[in-house]
Design a protein around this motif. Structure first.
Motif, PDB file in Angstrom:
ATOM      1  N   ALA A  49       7.644  -3.600   7.417  1.00 14.53           N
ATOM      2  CA  ALA A  49       6.789  -4.795   7.468  1.00 14.53           C
ATOM      3  C   ALA A  49       6.415  -5.183   6.044  1.00 14.53           C
ATOM      4  O   ALA A  49       5.644  -4.477   5.396  1.00 14.53           O
ATOM      5  N   SER A  50       7.007  -6.270   5.560  1.00 17.95           N
ATOM      6  CA  SER A  50       6.697  -6.697   4.187  1.00 17.95           C
ATOM      7  C   SER A  50       5.405  -7.500   4.145  1.00 17.95           C
ATOM      8  O   SER A  50       4.831  -7.699   3.084  1.00 17.95           O
ATOM      9  N   THR A  51       4.982  -8.000   5.304  1.00 13.25           N
ATOM     10  CA  THR A  51       3.737  -8.767   5.373  1.00 13.25           C
ATOM     11  C   THR A  51       2.950  -8.320   6.603  1.00 13.25           C
ATOM     12  O   THR A  51       3.461  -7.581   7.439  1.00 13.25           O
ATOM     13  N   GLY A  52       1.722  -8.793   6.706  1.00 11.39           N
ATOM     14  CA  GLY A  52       0.913  -8.485   7.889  1.00 11.39           C
ATOM     15  C   GLY A  52       0.067  -7.241   7.708  1.00 11.39           C
ATOM     16  O   GLY A  52       0.065  -6.612   6.650  1.00 11.39           O
ATOM     17  N   SER A  53      -0.626  -6.889   8.794  1.00 12.02           N
ATOM     18  CA  SER A  53      -1.655  -5.858   8.669  1.00 12.02           C
ATOM     19  C   SER A  53      -1.109  -4.455   8.431  1.00 12.02           C
ATOM     20  O   SER A  53      -1.847  -3.575   8.013  1.00 12.02           O
ATOM     21  N   TYR A  54       0.184  -4.214   8.688  1.00 14.61           N
ATOM     22  CA  TYR A  54       0.723  -2.863   8.475  1.00 14.61           C
ATOM     23  C   TYR A  54       1.547  -2.756   7.195  1.00 14.61           C
ATOM     24  O   TYR A  54       2.139  -1.711   6.922  1.00 14.61           O
ATOM     25  N   ALA A  55       1.610  -3.833   6.415  1.00 18.43           N
ATOM     26  CA  ALA A  55       2.482  -3.849   5.230  1.00 18.43           C
ATOM     27  C   ALA A  55       2.109  -2.759   4.222  1.00 18.43           C
ATOM     28  O   ALA A  55       2.990  -2.108   3.653  1.00 18.43           O
ATOM     29  N   THR A  56       0.809  -2.558   4.010  1.00 17.61           N
ATOM     30  CA  THR A  56       0.402  -1.583   2.987  1.00 17.61           C
ATOM     31  C   THR A  56       0.829  -0.163   3.343  1.00 17.61           C
ATOM     32  O   THR A  56       0.973   0.677   2.462  1.00 17.61           O
ATOM     33  N   SER A  57       1.011   0.110   4.627  1.00 19.98           N
ATOM     34  CA  SER A  57       1.449   1.444   5.036  1.00 19.98           C
ATOM     35  C   SER A  57       2.962   1.495   5.247  1.00 19.98           C
ATOM     36  O   SER A  57       3.597   2.512   4.971  1.00 19.98           O
ATOM     37  N   SER A  58       3.508   0.394   5.744  1.00 21.32           N
ATOM     38  CA  SER A  58       4.928   0.370   6.074  1.00 21.32           C
ATOM     39  C   SER A  58       5.819   0.409   4.830  1.00 21.32           C
ATOM     40  O   SER A  58       6.823   1.130   4.803  1.00 21.32           O
TER      41      SER A  58
END
Lengths: 413, 315
Positions: A49-58
């Motif tokens: 996930a490059s964007t959205g709420s899980y990007a920082t972890s993904s």
């Protein structure tokens, strides 16, 4: 519209539909089949996930997996049980933190790209769509960090949790720490999702066994971005500990409210500062994290007796020098999710090395042969009969700020 | 008129037959399912917005309610699939009845109110105090009923029924009364049309369509969290597809879905940054130059052609 126009529109639509369907997902396509590799390349299909709420972890997890693939290929590839070396190729798609998009893409990786190995995106929400699809197609799902207990059932033989314990086990150390310190007036606020809800259940049930009942045990929507009122309400009851269980955006919002409120509580626990310290340090400063309790993970935990893959020191050094070639171009110190992605790669590598063939049933059987026998920089890899991770235990700890430096003290194992 | 209806029905049948045939050539059933699902959802929005002027920004609330109604019927009431689907629709209709006072609002107030209520439903479903019924944040696991092929064909059957329904509504006096209500409800009421009843019927029909879509979607994926089925982007996609194709038309939502959802899957997944830019530009162009959707191009062409014929010298 007259009939001529309608026919024209119908024909254009039909041609468009066929063309679009034919073009769907071909950009990141790869050759091969689920049963064998082609062109001496083993394809590893995954989402990020490059964007959205899980990007920082993904993104860090994806970077870790890519780092592993680059390392393996630099050494000539994975050595299969027949002695042949085969390189690996990551086939990836961006789900943008959207579960609906992820559903389509997991299906794409299985049915169109026919990847040899299927790896999930970060977390339970983006893992959930893959579970029934992989089971239906009899493809082993290497679940990196989707720890939801619902995924692991006796009827599903096609899932392996690689880099974190199943979420019901996470909070054991936290509960033991609270019991050991005889903490009074415990307030728990948890986001209403599977990951945090199961941890809450574990803490509450463990505390109950010790005769402790939390004075507050409330859920909030996972989308909660302002905890100010909640913090003030808890403060009215003179808490001895506030346990906030959420995803990284929840933890950030909670700590912001806590810091801004001026409330002082002896123990403040959140999950993600121990996994993504750089993000929290940039938000609160090193001194701002002092005293915050969390689950310390590698690199805060340096696992000893590593017998497979790099140890922490080697990984830190190699990962830092490879940063520019990795997705998202990570900078700064490594974090746990980099380690988790790399660890997933190691589990896949050992699976490929141990399997009699690349058939999915042989891949799954191979995992059982080394479960409990290998220790990576993420800890002892051990799964139960349902594929849930029961090794790689998480301790609790708290941040200490001394001489301008942030460090971690481990409290309970 | 009858000939026109026959043509429209034939095109609808061909569309559904194309979807029946496509899995034999392309095995990613999810993309095909989602495309069919968005066609149905866009038609649901079309029914409400295209014919009555109510913009349901919170349309996903009905979708999620249908998914949960279906799941509750399977897990707690142990209904078979067909009855569970019906229960999902009835449950959504009940939600529609409860939310019907929203129809007293109009324009932006209705749109915002509808969006807010969808989030309220989401909050209720995800609340941990209802965990025993809805599963709360733990989500829903109905994977023992997982059957992508069967759910796909059921969705196609629904697509056909909805297309036939839209064609009927457009051609009927009921549909004409709806369009008249959209333009001037006071005058229509004075002409003897029961405005409140008609609005309510369309509202419930639109809710039932979304609920049925949500129920079949839940069956299709069989493992989901509240955030997956109350994702606002699902409703927004349906609205954008309908607007792009042409509101109030029979095939506009179909065309819009084929083009935009197709583009989304071709480039949106691989290069989301460019896609979002392209999508944004496309929507701006649409609003500025084609406010009535792509299908209005054909109407314009037809009118221009008519004017040319009229101005041609009569030798």
């Amino acid at each position: 519209m007259d009939m001529k126009n309608k026919v024209l529109v119908s024909v254009v639509s039909a041609v468009g539909l066929a063309a679009l369907v034919a073009g769907c997902g071909t950009v990141s396509g790869a050759s091969g089949s689920n049963g064998s590799s082609s062109s001496n390349v083993i394809t590893i299909g995954t989402l990020y996930a490059s964007t959205g709420s899980y990007a920082t972890s993904s993104m860090p997890e994806y970077a870790g997996l890519t780092f592993w693939a680059n390392q393996v290929n630099a050494q000539g590839g994975v050595t299969l049980s027949n002695g042949k070396k085969e390189k690996v190729k990551i086939v990836s798609m961006d789900d943008q933190s959207n579960a609906t998009t992820a559903t389509t893409e997991y299906n794409q990786l299985i049915t169109q790209d026919k990847v040899n190995v299927l790896v999930t995106d970060f977390g339970s929400v983006l893992t959930a769509p893959a579970v029934p699809i992989a089971q239906e197609h009899k493809v082993v799902l290497f679940d990196q960090s989707g720890t939801g207990s619902n995924f692991f059932t006796p009827t599903n033989k096609y899932i392996v949790l690689t880099s974190l314990q199943e979420s019901t086990l996470w909070a054991d150390s936290l509960a033991q720490d609270l019991i050991k310190n005889n903490t009074k007036n415990i307030a728990i606020v948890y986001a209403d999702n599977d990951f945090d809800g199961t941890q809450n259940n574990t803490v509450v049930s463990q505390l109950a066994k010790a005769g402790i009942k939390p004075m507050i045990d409330e859920s909030v929507p996972t989308s909660t971005s302002n905890y100010t009122t909640i913090v003030h309400n808890i403060d009215q009851k003179n808490p001895g500990a506030i346990i906030e269980l959420g995803y990284q955006p929840n933890d950030t919002a909670f700590l912001q409210a806590y810091k801004a409120s001026g409330v002082k509580v002896p123990i403040v626990f959140t999950i993600f500062p121990g996994q993504l310290p750089a993000i929290f340090e940039s938000q609160f400063g090193a001194s701002g994290l002092a005293g915050v309790s969390t689950y310390p993970t590698p690199p805060f935990i340096n696992v000893q007796n590593v017998n497979y893959g790099m140890n922490l020191t080697q990984f830190e050094s190699a990962f830092k020098s490879a940063e520019s070639s990795l997705p998202g171009h990570p900078t700064g110190p490594i974090n746990f999710l980099d380690v988790a992605g790399y660890n997933t790669g190691l589990i896949i590598q050992h699976t490929l090395e141990s399997a009699k063939s690349l058939s999915q049933s042989n891949l799954r059987a191979a995992v059982d042969t080394f479960s409990g026998k290998i220790t990576t920089l993420d800890g002892n890899f051990q799964i139960n009969s349902e594929g849930a991770q029961v090794g790689e235990a998480l301790p609790t700890g708290h941040f200490v700020y001394q001489n301008g430096k942030l460090s971690m003290v481990v409290d309970a194992n | 008129m009858r000939k026109q209806t026959t043509i429209d029905l034939s095109i609808s049948l061909v569309l559904v037959l194309a979807f029946v045939a496509l899995p034999h050539f392309y095995s990613n059933l999810t993309i095909l399912f989602m495309m069919a699902m968005y066609m149905v959802l866009s038609q649901g929005v079309n029914l409400l917005y295209g014919l009555t002027g109510y913009m349901p920004f919170g349309y996903v609330g009905f979708f999620g309610a249908g998914a949960y109604g279906f799941s509750i019927a399977l897990q707690h009431l142990h209904f078979p699939i067909v009855l569970a689907l019906i229960f999902g629709v009835l449950f959504t209709s009940l939600v529609g009845v409860i939310l019907s006072p929203l129809l007293r609002l109009s324009g932006a107030y209705f749109a915002i109110g509808n969006l807010a209520t969808s989030q309220v439903i989401y909050g209720i479903v995800a609340n941990s105090h209802l965990q025993g019924i809805t599963g709360g944040g733990d989500g829903v696991d109905i994977s023992q009923y997982f059957n992508q092929t069967a759910s796909y064909y059921v969705m196609l059957a629904v697509l056909l029924v909805v297309m036939v329904g839209i064609i009927w509504v457009k051609r009927s006096s009921f549909g004409l009364s709806l369009q008249a209500m959209r333009d001037d409800s006071v005058s229509v009421a004075m002409s003897g049309v029961n405005v409140v009843r008609n609005r309510m019927l369309v509202w419930l029909a639109s809710a039932a369509i979304a609920g049925l879509c949500g129920a079949i979607y839940a069956w299709f994926i069989s493992f989901f969290y509240p955030s997956s089925v109350f994702d606002v982007s699902i409703g927004i996609f349906a609205i954008v597809f309908m607007l792009f194709g042409g509101q109030g038309t029979i095939f506009g939502p179909v065309i819009g879905t084929i083009i935009l959802y197709g583009i989304y899957n071709v480039i949106g997944v691989s290069t989301p940054q460019y896609f979002q830019l392209a999508y944004g530009v496309l929507i701006v162009i649409l609003v500025m130059f084609l406010p009535n959707g792509v299908l209005s191009l054909f109407k314009r062409g037809r009118r221009a052609h008519g004017r040319v014929l009229e101005s041609r010298p009569n030798f």
